[in-house]
Design an enzyme around this catalytic site. Sequence first.
Site, short mmCIF file in Angstrom:
data_model
loop_
_atom_site.label_atom_id
_atom_site.label_comp_id
_atom_site.label_asym_id
_atom_site.label_seq_id
_atom_site.Cartn_x
_atom_site.Cartn_y
_atom_site.Cartn_z
N TRP A 184 -3.92 -18.60 -9.28
CA TRP A 184 -2.61 -18.49 -9.91
C TRP A 184 -1.58 -19.42 -9.25
CZ3 TRP A 184 1.74 -16.62 -7.31
CH2 TRP A 184 1.51 -15.97 -6.09
N ALA A 217 -5.32 -13.19 11.67
CA ALA A 217 -6.52 -12.50 11.20
C ALA A 217 -7.59 -13.53 10.82
CB ALA A 217 -6.18 -11.57 10.04
N CYS A 276 -13.15 -14.90 2.26
CA CYS A 276 -12.54 -13.73 2.94
C CYS A 276 -11.74 -12.89 1.96
CB CYS A 276 -11.73 -14.18 4.15
SG CYS A 276 -10.48 -15.42 3.80
N TYR A 284 0.85 -1.20 0.00
CA TYR A 284 0.00 0.00 0.00
C TYR A 284 0.89 1.26 0.00
CZ TYR A 284 -3.89 -3.19 0.62
OH TYR A 284 -4.82 -4.19 0.41
#
Length: 686
Positions: free
Chosen positions: A591, A323, A354, A173
Amino acid sequence: MLDQVFRPCVIGGLTVPHRIVMGAMHLNLEALDDGGAALAAFYTERVRGGAGLIVTGGSAVAPAGSGGPGYGVLDDEKHRSALRLAARAVHEAGGLIALQLFHAGRYALPGAPGAVGAAPLAPSAVYSRFSRTVPRTMTEEQITGTVAAFARGAERARELGFDAVEVMGSEGYLINQFTAPLTNRRDDAWGGDAGRRRRFPVEVLRAVRAAAGPGFPVLFRMSGADLVDDGTPWEETSALAVELAGAGADALAVGVGWHESPVPTVQAQVPAGTWAVYAERVKRALRAAGHGAVPVIASNRFNRLAQAEQALAGGDVDLVAMARPFLADPAIVDKSRRGASASVDLCIACNEACIDRSFGTERVSCLVNPRAGHEREFPARSSPARRGRYAVIGAGLAGLEAARTLAGLGHEVEVYEAADEPGGQFRLAARVPGKADFAATVRQREQELDRLGVPVYLGHRIGVRDVPALRAMDGVVLATGVRPHRPDLPGVDLPHVLDYARAFADPAALGPCVAVIGGGGIAVDLAHLLTGDSSPGPTPEEFLASRAMTAPPGAVPVSRTTAAPAGGSRQLTVMRRGGRIGAGIGPSTRWVVMEELRARGVRLLTDVTYEEITQGGVVVVDKGGERRLVAADHVVLATGQESRREVAAVLRRAEIPFESAGGAADARSLNAVRATAQGLRAAHRI
Ligand code: SF4
């Protein structure tokens, strides 16, 4: 023994009760128009299950930093109200909560509030394969404005009642885009050499630190390894860690990988605990620079507390962030604390409900826990005015979910299964290399039903003789599942042709040359089974070695190379009429599995017409009209499924009403996420 896990830890004056942090997850609940009720219910349930410190999903510090349409933006009063409610709810339940301050940079997806009509912002205009955009290069004013927006975010977190903030500086990010040479091509005060590339994260941290004020913990999530070519080199990563600690970070959480990484980080193929090594490196760098007291949080790919214990016992990690395991089981901490680890609903790293959903707008949930994200809609317990008796027919995933839900709601439940084992098609998947945890899901359900006093009658095929007993029930859930579809194809009855269920049951019986007709998720799983081996999978060290990542601290080389195929002696062809092989597999996983199949030499044919099956294999015609034989000793049919309808017919004839779930409801594009969700819904509807 989880002695290391269950020790308190102090982060910037905040005492967290144990060493497990519930890591940030974007849930697509953040921007719902419900005043924050769903978000608050989601977090509250995790606190009740033992979560200590929760980190929220990323809240964008400015509209341009929003990750997508489902993200909350801190400038939006509605989002702030939702956060206020969530923080209050967590505190009332006895937990702690940190707000994650987030800016997506070039990862802002189309539809993000700040991206409407404009390309995302980034240090440099470098195309992103993830957002499929070329971002705008940030001006000096935009950069300083963004630093200020992070600071404003920290002030807001305090005002909204949070206990801490976490600055999101990893996973590719915006902040991470400034540290990586790949995405920071500037030659000004914010880029051009290592020191200037680090300036943005350090300025953000300083501004946040100042705005947060004394006694308000600031965590910084940094990237331990970008895992992209021309990512942040190790020496710059360690220097950044030291500078952040010097600038007042109260803890460093260490993430790995970008959305564009060619190395899988959170998929089932990655051994648990693989990435702790990067957090350990950060801790050692901090110690060497005299900042050893700053707690370091390892993350990515832990799904059992025992793995966290192991990482903590090494002494170079202070906490572990998990998480997805909190999606799968909100009570993972409490169950493990009680010594009931076997009753934990394990996250199986499928990513289907998710991560794959977090890239869109659909509410994030969980394959093994379809209540996740729907806590208000489906309360775990209720006090039924009348305690009912229910029959669940079928003990695949959908039936098991319906049964445990009904029993959890206080009803009396009986389960009937025609096969000798529960689990249905999910049991097949558990045989696939890398999917061993799938078997744990079925075992967990068996144990849970046993604890709830639900009898499971295996080998019991429901028929007319059962009608009186079923009539006496208050309701019936039909979850009889599917059977493989048999296509109408010349040669389909030849002795060397078998359906996928038989191939899964006895892969050793297949010859050295196999053709699979059909290219969906089942065919891909089968291809892995037929070309893999039965070893338990690589260790973290072997996994890293297979990716040429065993080098000591230094530039982390990135490679697409996977481990040599273990069971690669079998020649396998997977073919499909139209579309891509494995098209239904989620984008975060497809992938990886396709790359593995290619590495094992599996031949993938698409856009073919099947003409006939012969003794020698399958005769196909390709798009160009060329007719050829795909040679095979055995031909496996993975051409979809059809609902088992016999029991439904019995019930209808007897005029016994029922609710259907899973494959019994609809066999088309059946998947496990849908099956469990339907099982849950059927139990609440009935
Ligand atoms: Fe884990 Fe799959 Fe649930 Fe996601 S959907 S939390 S990966 S089990």
